[in-house]
Design an enzyme around this catalytic site. Structure first.
Site, mmCIF file in Angstrom:
data_model
loop_
_atom_site.group_PDB
_atom_site.id
_atom_site.type_symbol
_atom_site.label_atom_id
_atom_site.label_comp_id
_atom_site.label_asym_id
_atom_site.label_seq_id
_atom_site.Cartn_x
_atom_site.Cartn_y
_atom_site.Cartn_z
ATOM 1 N N HIS A 156 -3.993 6.603 0.551
ATOM 2 C CA HIS A 156 -3.372 5.285 0.542
ATOM 3 C C HIS A 156 -3.994 4.475 -0.580
ATOM 4 O O HIS A 156 -4.992 4.879 -1.171
ATOM 5 C CB HIS A 156 -3.491 4.584 1.901
ATOM 6 C CG HIS A 156 -4.849 4.064 2.227
ATOM 7 N ND1 HIS A 156 -5.887 4.873 2.639
ATOM 8 C CD2 HIS A 156 -5.344 2.803 2.200
ATOM 9 C CE1 HIS A 156 -6.959 4.130 2.872
ATOM 10 N NE2 HIS A 156 -6.653 2.860 2.605
ATOM 11 N N GLU A 197 0.843 -1.188 0.000
ATOM 12 C CA GLU A 197 0.000 0.000 0.000
ATOM 13 C C GLU A 197 0.883 1.245 0.000
ATOM 14 O O GLU A 197 1.803 1.356 0.796
ATOM 15 C CB GLU A 197 -0.925 0.031 1.222
ATOM 16 C CG GLU A 197 -1.985 -1.043 1.199
ATOM 17 C CD GLU A 197 -3.116 -0.804 2.190
ATOM 18 O OE1 GLU A 197 -3.271 0.321 2.701
ATOM 19 O OE2 GLU A 197 -3.866 -1.769 2.427
ATOM 20 N N ASP A 211 -9.925 0.360 7.277
ATOM 21 C CA ASP A 211 -9.978 1.823 7.237
ATOM 22 C C ASP A 211 -11.026 2.342 8.213
ATOM 23 O O ASP A 211 -10.779 3.297 8.955
ATOM 24 C CB ASP A 211 -10.310 2.321 5.828
ATOM 25 C CG ASP A 211 -9.226 2.012 4.814
ATOM 26 O OD1 ASP A 211 -8.051 1.852 5.206
ATOM 27 O OD2 ASP A 211 -9.565 1.934 3.620
ATOM 28 N N HIS A 269 -5.225 0.588 -2.241
ATOM 29 C CA HIS A 269 -5.690 -0.777 -2.021
ATOM 30 C C HIS A 269 -5.180 -1.601 -3.202
ATOM 31 O O HIS A 269 -5.793 -1.575 -4.266
ATOM 32 C CB HIS A 269 -7.219 -0.834 -1.951
ATOM 33 C CG HIS A 269 -7.792 -0.255 -0.709
ATOM 34 N ND1 HIS A 269 -9.140 -0.033 -0.541
ATOM 35 C CD2 HIS A 269 -7.226 0.152 0.451
ATOM 36 C CE1 HIS A 269 -9.375 0.478 0.647
ATOM 37 N NE2 HIS A 269 -8.218 0.608 1.269
#
Length: 132
Positions: free
Chosen positions: A80, A25, A93, A82
């Site tokens: 961020h 990530e 999250d 995935h």
């Protein structure tokens, strides 16, 4: 906040950061003014399992807040990726959210989803892509 303003170039940068970090990530900071992301600051993902989780390097976060207090760009939120999922908040999250009103950009499947971390949970944001 219902809409976030961001340049097409920055959206491209977010997608490129996610691709470069794969299979881990990517993560970093969203900087700008109220309602507009002006730049991103990539940060090291210091989580012990970076293929499924992210943790922004605390030093980078402290430095960004210190710069903001000194008149630098505002920390609007975080981004961020995935690597194997859609651009929307995962269960992880949601569990890590702090309801601080910050913006989250989540990159997945070659797209960027925009969210606001509210007291009621993540709220989807629309975005206005600008030139540049």
């Amino acid at each position: 906040m219902k809409t976030i303003e961001v340049s097409s170039a920055l959206i491209g940068e977010l997608i490129a950061e996610a691709a470069a970090a794969h299979p881990h990530e990517a993560c970093g900071l969203l900087l700008g003014t109220n309602g507009a992301v002006c730049s991103i600051r990539p940060c090291a993902n210091v989580h012990p399992t970076p293929d499924t989780h992210f943790e922004i390097d605390p030093r980078a976060l402290i430095d960004a807040h210190r710069a903001e207090r000194g008149g630098g760009p505002r920390v609007l939120g975080y981004y961020h990726s995935h690597p194997a999922g859609p651009p929307e908040p995962s269960a992880t999250d949601r569990a890590q959210a702090t309801a601080d009103g910050r913006v989250w950009a989540i990159v997945g499947e070659g797209k960027v989803g925009w969210w606001q971390d509210t007291a009621e949970g993540f709220a989807a944001l629309s975005y206005l892509a600008t030139g540049g």
